[in-house]
Design a protein around this motif. Sequence first.
Motif, PDB file in Angstrom:
ATOM      1  N   ASN A   1     -34.922  61.904  -0.017  1.00  0.00           N
ATOM      2  CA  ASN A   1     -35.396  62.829   0.868  1.00  0.00           C
ATOM      3  C   ASN A   1     -34.244  63.786   1.629  1.00  0.00           C
ATOM      4  OD1 ASN A   1     -38.338  62.385   0.321  1.00  0.00           O
ATOM      5  ND2 ASN A   1     -38.156  60.511   1.651  1.00  0.00           N
ATOM      6  N   TYR A   2     -34.469  64.832   2.126  1.00  0.00           N
ATOM      7  CA  TYR A   2     -33.338  65.131   2.895  1.00  0.00           C
ATOM      8  C   TYR A   2     -33.196  64.667   4.280  1.00  0.00           C
ATOM      9  CZ  TYR A   2     -31.214  68.633   6.160  1.00  0.00           C
ATOM     10  OH  TYR A   2     -30.733  69.217   7.337  1.00  0.00           O
ATOM     11  N   HIS A   3     -32.054  64.362   4.898  1.00  0.00           N
ATOM     12  CA  HIS A   3     -31.767  63.762   6.018  1.00  0.00           C
ATOM     13  C   HIS A   3     -30.763  64.562   6.791  1.00  0.00           C
ATOM     14  CE1 HIS A   3     -27.945  61.997   4.207  1.00  0.00           C
ATOM     15  NE2 HIS A   3     -28.723  61.804   3.155  1.00  0.00           N
ATOM     16  N   ASN A   4     -30.651  64.577   8.057  1.00  0.00           N
ATOM     17  CA  ASN A   4     -29.720  65.109   8.899  1.00  0.00           C
ATOM     18  C   ASN A   4     -28.920  64.347   9.741  1.00  0.00           C
ATOM     19  OD1 ASN A   4     -31.696  64.687  10.678  1.00  0.00           O
ATOM     20  ND2 ASN A   4     -32.308  66.703  11.046  1.00  0.00           N
ATOM     21  N   GLY A   5     -28.995  63.131   9.640  1.00  0.00           N
ATOM     22  CA  GLY A   5     -28.228  62.168  10.586  1.00  0.00           C
ATOM     23  C   GLY A   5     -26.693  62.367  10.447  1.00  0.00           C
ATOM     24  N   GLY A   6     -25.898  62.797  11.109  1.00  0.00           N
ATOM     25  CA  GLY A   6     -24.429  62.911  11.021  1.00  0.00           C
ATOM     26  C   GLY A   6     -24.468  64.023  10.552  1.00  0.00           C
ATOM     27  N   LEU A   7     -25.203  65.193  10.435  1.00  0.00           N
ATOM     28  CA  LEU A   7     -25.093  66.508   9.828  1.00  0.00           C
ATOM     29  C   LEU A   7     -23.984  67.218  10.776  1.00  0.00           C
ATOM     30  CD1 LEU A   7     -25.837  68.918   8.062  1.00  0.00           C
ATOM     31  CD2 LEU A   7     -27.722  69.398   9.888  1.00  0.00           C
ATOM     32  N   VAL A   8     -22.912  68.022   9.995  1.00  0.00           N
ATOM     33  CA  VAL A   8     -22.020  68.775  10.487  1.00  0.00           C
ATOM     34  C   VAL A   8     -22.239  70.077  10.210  1.00  0.00           C
ATOM     35  CG1 VAL A   8     -19.633  69.318  10.567  1.00  0.00           C
ATOM     36  CG2 VAL A   8     -20.388  66.930  10.387  1.00  0.00           C
ATOM     37  N   MET A   9     -22.499  70.718   8.841  1.00  0.00           N
ATOM     38  CA  MET A   9     -22.787  71.895   8.683  1.00  0.00           C
ATOM     39  C   MET A   9     -23.380  72.008   7.409  1.00  0.00           C
ATOM     40  SD  MET A   9     -18.535  72.559   7.746  1.00  0.00           S
ATOM     41  CE  MET A   9     -18.920  74.172   7.317  1.00  0.00           C
ATOM     42  N   ILE A  10     -23.987  73.332   7.002  1.00  0.00           N
ATOM     43  CA  ILE A  10     -24.695  73.441   5.845  1.00  0.00           C
ATOM     44  C   ILE A  10     -24.050  74.923   5.244  1.00  0.00           C
ATOM     45  CG2 ILE A  10     -26.869  74.243   4.647  1.00  0.00           C
ATOM     46  CD1 ILE A  10     -28.267  72.601   6.966  1.00  0.00           C
ATOM     47  N   CYS A  11     -23.691  74.820   3.841  1.00  0.00           N
ATOM     48  CA  CYS A  11     -22.894  76.084   3.504  1.00  0.00           C
ATOM     49  C   CYS A  11     -23.565  76.426   2.096  1.00  0.00           C
ATOM     50  CB  CYS A  11     -21.504  75.899   3.213  1.00  0.00           C
ATOM     51  SG  CYS A  11     -20.568  75.205   4.702  1.00  0.00           S
TER      52      CYS A  11
ATOM     53  N   GLY B   1      -7.534  74.639  -1.322  1.00  0.00           N
ATOM     54  CA  GLY B   1      -6.177  74.072  -0.918  1.00  0.00           C
ATOM     55  C   GLY B   1      -5.721  73.110  -2.222  1.00  0.00           C
ATOM     56  N   GLY B   2      -6.390  73.062  -3.386  1.00  0.00           N
ATOM     57  CA  GLY B   2      -5.901  72.247  -4.352  1.00  0.00           C
ATOM     58  C   GLY B   2      -6.734  70.880  -4.344  1.00  0.00           C
ATOM     59  N   GLY B   3      -7.852  70.872  -3.350  1.00  0.00           N
ATOM     60  CA  GLY B   3      -8.407  69.585  -3.386  1.00  0.00           C
ATOM     61  C   GLY B   3     -10.350  69.704  -3.535  1.00  0.00           C
ATOM     62  N   THR B   4     -10.881  68.813  -3.932  1.00  0.00           N
ATOM     63  CA  THR B   4     -12.251  68.761  -3.892  1.00  0.00           C
ATOM     64  C   THR B   4     -12.947  67.781  -3.204  1.00  0.00           C
ATOM     65  OG1 THR B   4     -12.203  67.594  -6.154  1.00  0.00           O
ATOM     66  CG2 THR B   4     -12.058  70.022  -6.167  1.00  0.00           C
ATOM     67  N   THR B   5     -12.568  67.437  -2.033  1.00  0.00           N
ATOM     68  CA  THR B   5     -12.980  66.301  -1.287  1.00  0.00           C
ATOM     69  C   THR B   5     -13.894  67.001  -0.747  1.00  0.00           C
ATOM     70  OG1 THR B   5     -11.494  66.754   0.539  1.00  0.00           O
ATOM     71  CG2 THR B   5     -10.638  64.925  -1.052  1.00  0.00           C
ATOM     72  N   ALA B   6     -14.840  66.026   0.135  1.00  0.00           N
ATOM     73  CA  ALA B   6     -15.974  66.941   0.969  1.00  0.00           C
ATOM     74  C   ALA B   6     -15.342  67.778   1.936  1.00  0.00           C
ATOM     75  CB  ALA B   6     -16.948  65.679   1.344  1.00  0.00           C
ATOM     76  N   ALA B   7     -14.395  67.299   2.766  1.00  0.00           N
ATOM     77  CA  ALA B   7     -13.768  68.045   3.786  1.00  0.00           C
ATOM     78  C   ALA B   7     -13.162  69.250   3.289  1.00  0.00           C
ATOM     79  CB  ALA B   7     -12.827  67.066   4.381  1.00  0.00           C
ATOM     80  N   ALA B   8     -12.472  69.181   2.138  1.00  0.00           N
ATOM     81  CA  ALA B   8     -11.926  70.354   1.834  1.00  0.00           C
ATOM     82  C   ALA B   8     -12.674  71.412   1.252  1.00  0.00           C
ATOM     83  CB  ALA B   8     -10.714  70.061   0.404  1.00  0.00           C
ATOM     84  N   GLU B   9     -13.886  70.999   0.469  1.00  0.00           N
ATOM     85  CA  GLU B   9     -14.734  71.960   0.139  1.00  0.00           C
ATOM     86  C   GLU B   9     -15.412  72.803   1.491  1.00  0.00           C
ATOM     87  OE1 GLU B   9     -16.101  69.391  -4.013  1.00  0.00           O
ATOM     88  OE2 GLU B   9     -17.359  69.425  -2.095  1.00  0.00           O
ATOM     89  N   ALA B  10     -15.728  71.786   2.527  1.00  0.00           N
ATOM     90  CA  ALA B  10     -16.220  72.329   3.774  1.00  0.00           C
ATOM     91  C   ALA B  10     -15.276  73.457   4.426  1.00  0.00           C
ATOM     92  CB  ALA B  10     -16.706  71.312   4.701  1.00  0.00           C
TER      93      ALA B  10
END
Length: 571
Positions: A557-567, A490-499
Amino acid sequence: MKIDKKKEVETKIHKKQDSKIHRKRDIKIDNKVMSTRTKNNARAMRKVVESKITDNIEGGENIEETFEVTGMAIKPIKSIVNEGNRIRKKAKVSKLQKEVVGSRLRKRAVNKGKQLAKKSGRKVVKKTSKKMAKDTSRKVARESAKIATKAGTAVAGSVAGPEGTLIGMAAGEVAGMKIDNTFYKAEQRSRMMKFFMDKLKPNEEQNDSLFKLVGSMVRNKTTFMIKRAVSLLAPLITPILIIVIAATGIVFAVIAVLYNSPFALFLPALESGDTIQSVTTQYVSEFNQEVQTLIDEHKDADKGRKVYVDYEGMNSEPSNYYDIMSVYMVKYGYENTATKMNETNKQNLKAVFDDMCKYTTENVTEKKGKKKTKYLEVRITLKTYTEMAIEYQFDENRTATLNQLMSAYITNNPSGGSQISGLQGSLTPQEISNITDKISNPTQKAVASFVLSKVGYPYSQPLRNSGKAFDCSSLAYYAWKSAGVDILFGGGTTAAAEAEGLKYKTVKEENLQPGDLIFYSYTTNGRYKNISHIGIYVGNGKMVEAVDEAHGVCLGNYHNGGLVMICRPGK
């Protein structure tokens, strides 16, 4: 919004050509007698003044070293003058030979001056550069070396005769002004930042004080003034000038300068009553109360909620508390005691606060299954100090000061909390190879190699596309772009746009592979799934992420607090 204060030139020398200084030949001065008398008087006067100042001024022990700068400042010039006197004594030849000998003497004097100046320049830079902050010292030391050599050569030219004296004095004066604009200002700013950093530590760990700060700044100021005096006046009267300067209140002048600069933010209050911190806290509290009242009442809606518009980061309650005070001090703190909270300064602080903290309301309906819920969203916009530097059109000097004020706070108040662990801010080529050698897929290896090579780079949202710094989403974007995959959406490279662009390429946490993108949400920001952060997995329980301005790009280290999705973009 929760506020946690604890955590939370080119210079040109215009030389007058063909100038001559006409001396009165019938006036003779015994320089040796004058020198001896002046030195004896200076020693006696200086001992008296030193004793009075160090014994009677509170904190005087911290500025006692002020009087030690005399020798350091005069020594290089004294060597040059002595060399000139020695050469002149050899010039007592017949009138017929004077013209020829004069030419030879000028060449010898200039060459000797260059040698002395070059040696002196190296010593000055070596001593002074150690006192300065790392970033400032590199620039100023190079400039100081050039200036010291130039000034020394010009003064050395004075031993060749009247014309050399005129040129030497002019060059020395302009060089002194150049030093004032570079070395002196940078060193004073660096010393104030050291004091500020110490004040951010817990009380029991603090070892700096206002008197130590003033003592250091007095020494720097006195050294600068001596150098300027030496370039304009005869070296014999310099000790007297030092005594006059010290005896006429230079300490109080330095304190006045401190309180009329942006760095006054971190000095003790001049009077009881409101402070910049208490007034800012009051404004923030009133703002939060207004927001919370709207949420609680949620007029014409089923529920109310806060939305931190377009926020990216790892904080659950974003705050720009220190940004507000720092921007205010840089905007109004020059040549003004901005920390004194009179009505004018309160209004100025409120104006900055209103520019940086705003909210609007909006009704939004969400549907889950058959049930619809109507929300009253209070959409909060908190501007950062970098945004305000642009909005207020700060010049280079003010922007640099603002960055220094904020950098100390950022270093002592990192985000992420307990979410992040095992962070490394630098990697050797061998450490990178140890990780990438275990990755067989060429695309995944390219992504991992890219992000690992950026460990140690600074974090910056304004410079996210410069290649010199990254934020979390630009690091992911350029990593996959280096492997030939474009994750722009969508013309964006924010974390939300990438997700959102990768929503059909999700993988389960137990199937993590190098190169996978890990998306997090730490607060409501109104973006896709309220995603505000992203990291890149590199294998063996490790990930790379652009954490914040305090940490930059790190391996951890890998952390998953607040994890939404993995792509997995290459899926």
